[in-house]
Write a protein that holds these residues in place. Sequence first.
Motif, short mmCIF file in Angstrom:
data_model
loop_
_atom_site.label_atom_id
_atom_site.label_comp_id
_atom_site.label_asym_id
_atom_site.label_seq_id
_atom_site.Cartn_x
_atom_site.Cartn_y
_atom_site.Cartn_z
N HIS A 20 14.55 -52.04 -11.89
CA HIS A 20 15.14 -53.26 -12.45
C HIS A 20 15.86 -54.06 -11.37
CE1 HIS A 20 17.59 -55.99 -14.82
NE2 HIS A 20 18.65 -55.47 -14.25
N PHE A 21 16.70 -53.39 -10.59
CA PHE A 21 17.45 -54.10 -9.56
C PHE A 21 16.54 -54.71 -8.52
CE2 PHE A 21 20.96 -51.09 -10.79
CZ PHE A 21 21.70 -52.05 -11.44
N ILE A 22 15.55 -53.98 -8.08
CA ILE A 22 14.68 -54.45 -7.01
C ILE A 22 13.79 -55.60 -7.47
CG2 ILE A 22 12.74 -53.73 -5.55
CD1 ILE A 22 14.21 -51.08 -5.18
N PHE A 29 16.55 -61.66 -2.80
CA PHE A 29 17.07 -62.64 -1.85
C PHE A 29 18.15 -62.03 -0.96
CE2 PHE A 29 20.14 -66.00 -0.78
CZ PHE A 29 19.32 -66.81 -0.01
N ILE A 30 19.09 -61.31 -1.57
CA ILE A 30 20.17 -60.67 -0.80
C ILE A 30 19.61 -59.64 0.17
CG2 ILE A 30 22.16 -59.12 -0.99
CD1 ILE A 30 22.85 -60.59 -3.62
N VAL A 31 18.66 -58.82 -0.28
CA VAL A 31 18.06 -57.82 0.59
C VAL A 31 17.35 -58.47 1.77
CG1 VAL A 31 16.26 -56.04 0.71
CG2 VAL A 31 17.90 -56.02 -1.17
N ILE A 32 16.59 -59.52 1.50
CA ILE A 32 15.89 -60.23 2.58
C ILE A 32 16.90 -60.83 3.56
CG2 ILE A 32 14.48 -62.26 3.11
CD1 ILE A 32 12.91 -61.60 0.50
N LEU A 33 17.94 -61.45 3.03
CA LEU A 33 18.96 -62.06 3.88
C LEU A 33 19.67 -61.02 4.75
CD1 LEU A 33 20.08 -64.93 4.28
CD2 LEU A 33 21.87 -64.35 2.65
N VAL A 34 20.05 -59.90 4.18
CA VAL A 34 20.73 -58.86 4.96
C VAL A 34 19.77 -58.24 5.98
CG1 VAL A 34 21.82 -56.58 4.79
CG2 VAL A 34 22.49 -58.40 3.23
N ASN A 35 18.50 -58.06 5.61
CA ASN A 35 17.53 -57.54 6.58
C ASN A 35 17.33 -58.50 7.74
OD1 ASN A 35 16.85 -55.00 5.55
ND2 ASN A 35 15.46 -55.90 4.05
N TRP A 62 23.91 -53.37 5.91
CA TRP A 62 22.60 -53.00 5.39
C TRP A 62 22.65 -51.66 4.66
CZ3 TRP A 62 18.94 -49.17 5.89
CH2 TRP A 62 17.67 -49.48 5.42
N PHE A 63 23.29 -50.65 5.27
CA PHE A 63 23.39 -49.33 4.63
C PHE A 63 24.18 -49.41 3.32
CE2 PHE A 63 22.50 -47.48 8.91
CZ PHE A 63 21.36 -46.77 8.54
N CYS A 64 25.29 -50.13 3.33
CA CYS A 64 26.09 -50.27 2.10
C CYS A 64 25.29 -50.94 0.98
CB CYS A 64 27.36 -51.07 2.38
SG CYS A 64 28.57 -50.18 3.38
N LEU A 65 24.55 -51.97 1.32
CA LEU A 65 23.75 -52.66 0.33
C LEU A 65 22.69 -51.74 -0.26
CD1 LEU A 65 23.15 -55.49 -0.95
CD2 LEU A 65 21.43 -55.74 0.84
N SER A 68 24.29 -49.04 -2.42
CA SER A 68 24.79 -49.54 -3.71
C SER A 68 23.66 -49.80 -4.69
CB SER A 68 25.64 -50.79 -3.52
OG SER A 68 24.87 -51.87 -3.07
N PHE A 69 22.55 -50.41 -4.24
CA PHE A 69 21.43 -50.68 -5.14
C PHE A 69 20.63 -49.43 -5.49
CE2 PHE A 69 21.43 -55.17 -3.34
CZ PHE A 69 22.17 -55.65 -4.40
N TRP A 70 20.57 -48.48 -4.58
CA TRP A 70 19.72 -47.32 -4.80
C TRP A 70 20.43 -46.18 -5.50
CZ3 TRP A 70 14.78 -48.02 -4.64
CH2 TRP A 70 13.92 -46.92 -4.70
#
Length: 160
Positions: A20-22, A29-35, A62-65, A68-70
């Motif tokens: 759901h989160f992914i 968008f946040i994942v792409i931006l942080v990557n 990146w690790f925190c994000l 938190s999502f995983w």
Amino acid sequence: MTSLFFTYSKPKVLQALRYHFITRKEIKFIVILVNLFAIVAATFYYFKKVSAYVFLGSSCLWFCLMISFWYVLPNVIYRKSKTFKDRLKVSFEQQHMFIENDGGSRSWPWTAFSSMIESPYFFHLYFDSRSFFIIPKDAFEPDKISEVRKILKEKIKPDG
């Protein structure tokens, strides 16, 4: 039409919550931006344009994000929701879906659902972009899953 009883499996529910989160646009968008930020920081660090602290900071972000999502968000949601620990009965009727457990019951007309997504272990029935109900595929006999998929696609018409 169809009724079934089921309980949830914690590892599968956690995987469904991750799914759901992914699949959320804002999370992507946040994942792409942080990557991108991490890649730019690594590139600048390689060419000695920034200090190691900037690179370390982007790596920590990146690790925190990802953690938190995983791990964190799915586990928090699982712990807070009583539904995932109940034995449920779900009935697919012509005009609505009916859910009951030992504490009570609830029904929703099919029009209450805005969309349906299928993940490896579940059918995710969305009320809106953040509220959803999941039905485990293993609650159905293997030869009935395609029939259920067809019913859900007929009954739940995506917005737009």
